[in-house]
Scaffold this active site. Structure first.
Site, mmCIF file in Angstrom:
data_model
loop_
_atom_site.group_PDB
_atom_site.id
_atom_site.type_symbol
_atom_site.label_atom_id
_atom_site.label_comp_id
_atom_site.label_asym_id
_atom_site.label_seq_id
_atom_site.Cartn_x
_atom_site.Cartn_y
_atom_site.Cartn_z
ATOM 1 N N THR A 1 -2.450 -42.267 -84.539
ATOM 2 C CA THR A 1 -3.864 -42.646 -84.534
ATOM 3 C C THR A 1 -4.090 -43.648 -85.661
ATOM 4 O OG1 THR A 1 -4.413 -40.455 -83.739
ATOM 5 C CG2 THR A 1 -6.215 -41.737 -84.706
ATOM 6 N N CYS A 5 -6.268 -33.733 -87.764
ATOM 7 C CA CYS A 5 -6.838 -34.993 -87.251
ATOM 8 C C CYS A 5 -8.341 -35.171 -87.426
ATOM 9 C CB CYS A 5 -6.487 -35.139 -85.781
ATOM 10 S SG CYS A 5 -4.721 -35.327 -85.517
ATOM 11 N N LYS A 48 -9.660 -36.293 -90.949
ATOM 12 C CA LYS A 48 -9.003 -37.564 -91.304
ATOM 13 C C LYS A 48 -9.520 -38.712 -90.438
ATOM 14 C CE LYS A 48 -4.650 -38.004 -89.244
ATOM 15 N NZ LYS A 48 -4.618 -39.166 -88.373
ATOM 16 N N LYS A 106 -6.006 -22.992 -85.489
ATOM 17 C CA LYS A 106 -6.447 -22.515 -84.182
ATOM 18 C C LYS A 106 -5.363 -21.601 -83.636
ATOM 19 C CE LYS A 106 -6.297 -25.632 -80.787
ATOM 20 N NZ LYS A 106 -6.185 -26.916 -80.034
HETATM 21 N N1 LIG Z 1 -1.106 -33.347 -84.424
HETATM 22 C C1 LIG Z 1 -1.917 -33.647 -83.419
HETATM 23 O O1 LIG Z 1 -2.468 -32.784 -82.743
HETATM 24 C C2 LIG Z 1 -2.173 -35.096 -83.065
HETATM 25 C C3 LIG Z 1 -2.782 -35.388 -81.847
HETATM 26 C C4 LIG Z 1 -3.004 -36.714 -81.513
HETATM 27 C C5 LIG Z 1 -2.635 -37.727 -82.403
HETATM 28 N N2 LIG Z 1 -2.062 -37.420 -83.591
HETATM 29 C C6 LIG Z 1 -1.667 -38.525 -84.460
HETATM 30 O O2 LIG Z 1 -0.275 -38.746 -84.296
HETATM 31 C C7 LIG Z 1 0.332 -39.153 -85.533
HETATM 32 C C8 LIG Z 1 1.437 -38.202 -85.904
HETATM 33 O O3 LIG Z 1 0.873 -36.926 -86.074
HETATM 34 P P1 LIG Z 1 1.781 -35.611 -86.195
HETATM 35 O O4 LIG Z 1 0.836 -34.465 -86.198
HETATM 36 O O5 LIG Z 1 2.886 -35.678 -85.204
HETATM 37 O O6 LIG Z 1 2.380 -35.840 -87.660
HETATM 38 P P2 LIG Z 1 3.634 -35.089 -88.320
HETATM 39 O O7 LIG Z 1 3.429 -35.157 -89.779
HETATM 40 O O8 LIG Z 1 3.849 -33.774 -87.650
HETATM 41 O O9 LIG Z 1 4.880 -36.018 -87.907
HETATM 42 C C9 LIG Z 1 5.088 -37.303 -88.388
HETATM 43 C C10 LIG Z 1 6.591 -37.484 -88.623
HETATM 44 O O10 LIG Z 1 6.851 -38.846 -88.959
HETATM 45 C C11 LIG Z 1 7.951 -38.871 -89.858
HETATM 46 N N3 LIG Z 1 8.004 -40.144 -90.558
HETATM 47 C C12 LIG Z 1 7.143 -40.654 -91.479
HETATM 48 N N4 LIG Z 1 7.548 -41.877 -91.869
HETATM 49 C C13 LIG Z 1 8.687 -42.158 -91.177
HETATM 50 C C14 LIG Z 1 9.561 -43.265 -91.135
HETATM 51 N N5 LIG Z 1 9.351 -44.352 -91.879
HETATM 52 N N6 LIG Z 1 10.623 -43.208 -90.300
HETATM 53 C C15 LIG Z 1 10.849 -42.121 -89.537
HETATM 54 N N7 LIG Z 1 10.050 -41.042 -89.527
HETATM 55 C C16 LIG Z 1 8.977 -41.053 -90.333
HETATM 56 C C17 LIG Z 1 7.665 -37.689 -90.768
HETATM 57 O O11 LIG Z 1 8.842 -37.262 -91.440
HETATM 58 C C18 LIG Z 1 7.121 -36.646 -89.772
HETATM 59 O O12 LIG Z 1 8.163 -35.807 -89.289
HETATM 60 C C19 LIG Z 1 -0.815 -39.210 -86.545
HETATM 61 O O13 LIG Z 1 -1.310 -40.518 -86.586
HETATM 62 C C20 LIG Z 1 -1.863 -38.289 -85.940
HETATM 63 O O14 LIG Z 1 -3.161 -38.641 -86.326
HETATM 64 C C21 LIG Z 1 -1.811 -36.121 -83.932
#
Ligand SMILES: NC(=O)c1ccc[n+]([C@@H]2O[C@H](COP(=O)([O-])OP(=O)(O)OC[C@H]3O[C@@H](n4cnc5c(N)ncnc54)[C@H](O)[C@@H]3O)[C@@H](O)[C@H]2O)c1
Length: 458
Positions: free
Chosen positions: A131, A275, A278, A338
């Site tokens: 996002t 999310c 943020k 949740k």
């Molecule tokens: N969690 C949710 O429900 C959800 C839903 C929709 C969108 N999002 C969005 O998706 C994105 C990811 O969210 P998430 O919950 O999966 O985050 P997360 O923290 O679970 O996973 C992100 C991963 O990216 C890795 N990472 C960071 N920098 C890196 C790099 N340079 N190279 C390789 N790996 C790297 C981290 O080690 C981590 O494992 C965010 O922008 C979030 O807003 C999350």
């Protein structure tokens, strides 16, 4: 069999892991590789104990891993071999410098873009799965395409709308898939490539195509609207407690209006998750940066009401437990933000626990899936804090129980047995309105729910 396409996902978190597992399941003709800088996480994805809990995920991973789904720490190789790269790294709120506490911290995104550029020997499609603030794609394209390698990158936006706890179902049967790109021939071609992936299982009419800016902004807006509904009903819950109206009855009545609809109208201790807060603060920051002060304040109030609701919960506990919880054992039922997830990021339980610990309560935390994360979240508190997997043991000798996560298991406990094991008078604060309050009251509990008149024996 040679693969039709090599898809890479950078970031093996809550989004990257499940999303790619679903693509691999539905598209056996593609090779899907998920990479991460966190080697421990990759190791866990390759083990029997996945790094995240999500109903149904184990089965999907078992069916695909080693066939056309691979988890790897070899980022460089992954980039070289892929034609389409999804980027699903974290985009937390900035904690320093300009925009601290509001703007998105894009350092992980930018580092990833630079790494893609450094490792690529041919042109690729880069898909924003994380996002991101609206107009990030243009900054990314500038970084990626400012090269003398003769390679071209097309940045496509494909925000993820899955909800934790139901991620596998949401990915298999999405309400919609949104794919945004530039309206140039290259942009449209890249968008079509991404559409083709989802066409393997998502009906055509559910795949929306838009400009890249609309796509980026739709994700922030969706989360802002969802959170706004929760803050709206929570604000009404405060009024219900003053007027003896019942918030669940009010929500039921307004939810039957087809213009309003019944979803996301459950009053509670507040919303959590990585999310909502943020993304709203990011929206606020973007509005401010365009001089849209009134719009910024409007959305900021959604977060303020959420914090107000969490504070109100602690204040309510204090006021009803004779203005002191010092030295009293309080059992928190649930710590995940949740049900059906072990994720505790921004969970209201963190703030409730901190509030009670600040009042010198003896806090016992129980949760079916989130105790590991709870320990990390509260690692700075050494005194007055214990963790207990068994809810009966957690409640034994307690003055009060606070239900903070709507886990089904808490609905069906033997509350007669629990009541007898507690210090009297025994209190239940139902922060999720999931229990049978009248029944608990007749057992002898003093019951305080969200947005309802208290049921107390004194
Ligand atoms: N969690 C949710 O429900 C959800 C839903 C929709 C969108 N999002 C969005 O998706 C994105 C990811 O969210 P998430 O919950 O999966 O985050 P997360 O923290 O679970 O996973 C992100 C991963 O990216 C890795 N990472 C960071 N920098 C890196 C790099 N340079 N190279 C390789 N790996 C790297 C981290 O080690 C981590 O494992 C965010 O922008 C979030 O807003 C999350």
């Amino acid at each position: 069999m040679t693969s039709e396409k090599n898809i890479l996902c950078i970031g093996a978190g809550y989004v990257g892991g499940p999303t790619m597992a679903m693509i691999a399941l539905k598209c056996p003709q593609y090779k899907v590789v998920v990479v991460d800088i966190d080697r421990q996480k990759i190791k866990a994805w390759n083990s029997d104990s996945l790094p995240i809990f999500e109903p149904g995920l184990d089965e999907v991973v078992k069916k695909t891993r080693g066939n056309n789904l691979f988890f790897s720490a070899e980022i460089e190789r992954g980039i070289q071999e892929a034609q389409i790269i999804f980027v699903s790294v974290n985009t937390p709120t900035k904690t320093f410098g300009q925009g601290a506490g509001r703007a998105a911290d894009l350092q992980y995104w930018e580092k990833t873009a630079r790494q893609i550029l450094a490792c690529s020997n041919d042109s690729k499609i880069v898909v924003e799965k994380s996002t991101l603030p609206v107009r990030t794609a243009s900054a990314m394209e500038r970084i990626l395409n400012d090269n003398s390698k003769g390679v071209h990158f097309e940045v496509v936006s494909n925000p993820e709308f899955l909800a934790e706890g139901t991620a596998v179902r949401d990915l298999e049967f999405p309400d919609r898939v949104l794919i945004g790109s530039k309206e140039t021939p290259d942009g449209i071609r890249a968008r079509k490539e991404v559409v083709d992936i989802f066409l393997n299982w998502v009906p055509r009419e559910k795949i929306l195509e838009s400009s890249v800016w609309s796509s980026e902004l739709s994700k922030l807006t969706a989360n802002a609207f969802l959170a706004q509904r929760i803050s709206s009903i929570n604000s009404i819950s405060a009024l219900c407690e003053k007027t003896e109206a019942d918030v669940d009855e009010v929500a039921g009545a307004i939810g039957m209006d087809s213009r309003i609809g019944p979803k996301f109208l459950k009053a509670s201790v507040g919303f959590g998750g990585s999310c909502f807060k943020k993304d709203i603060l990011n929206l606020v920051y973007i509005c401010e940066s365009y001089g849209l002060e009134k719009v910024a304040r409007y959305w900021e109030s959604v977060v303020e009401i959420n914090e107000y609701q969490e504070n109100r919960f602690v204040q309510n506990m204090l006021a009803n437990m004779f203005n002191t919880v010092a030295g009293k054992k309080v059992a928190l039922f649930g710590f995940a933000f949740k049900a059906n997830t072990g994720d505790t990021r921004e969970s209201p339980a963190i703030y409730i626990a901190q509030g009670l610990l600040a009042e010198h309560a003896d806090v016992v935390i129980t949760d079916p899936k989130a105790l590991k994360n709870a320990r990390k979240d509260l690692k700075n508190f050494k005194k007055g804090l214990t963790f207990e997997a068994n809810p009966y043991k957690a409640a034994k000798g307690a003055h009060a129980i606070a239900v903070l996560t709507e886990w089904d298991v808490y609905k069906d406990l033997d509350y007669e047995r629990i009541f007898k094991s507690m210090v009297q008078p025994a209190f239940i604060f139902d922060g999720r309105n999931i229990l049978d309050h009248k029944r608990l009251f007749h057992m002898g509990f003093n019951v305080f729910a969200i947005g309802k008149a208290p049921l107390k024996h004194f």
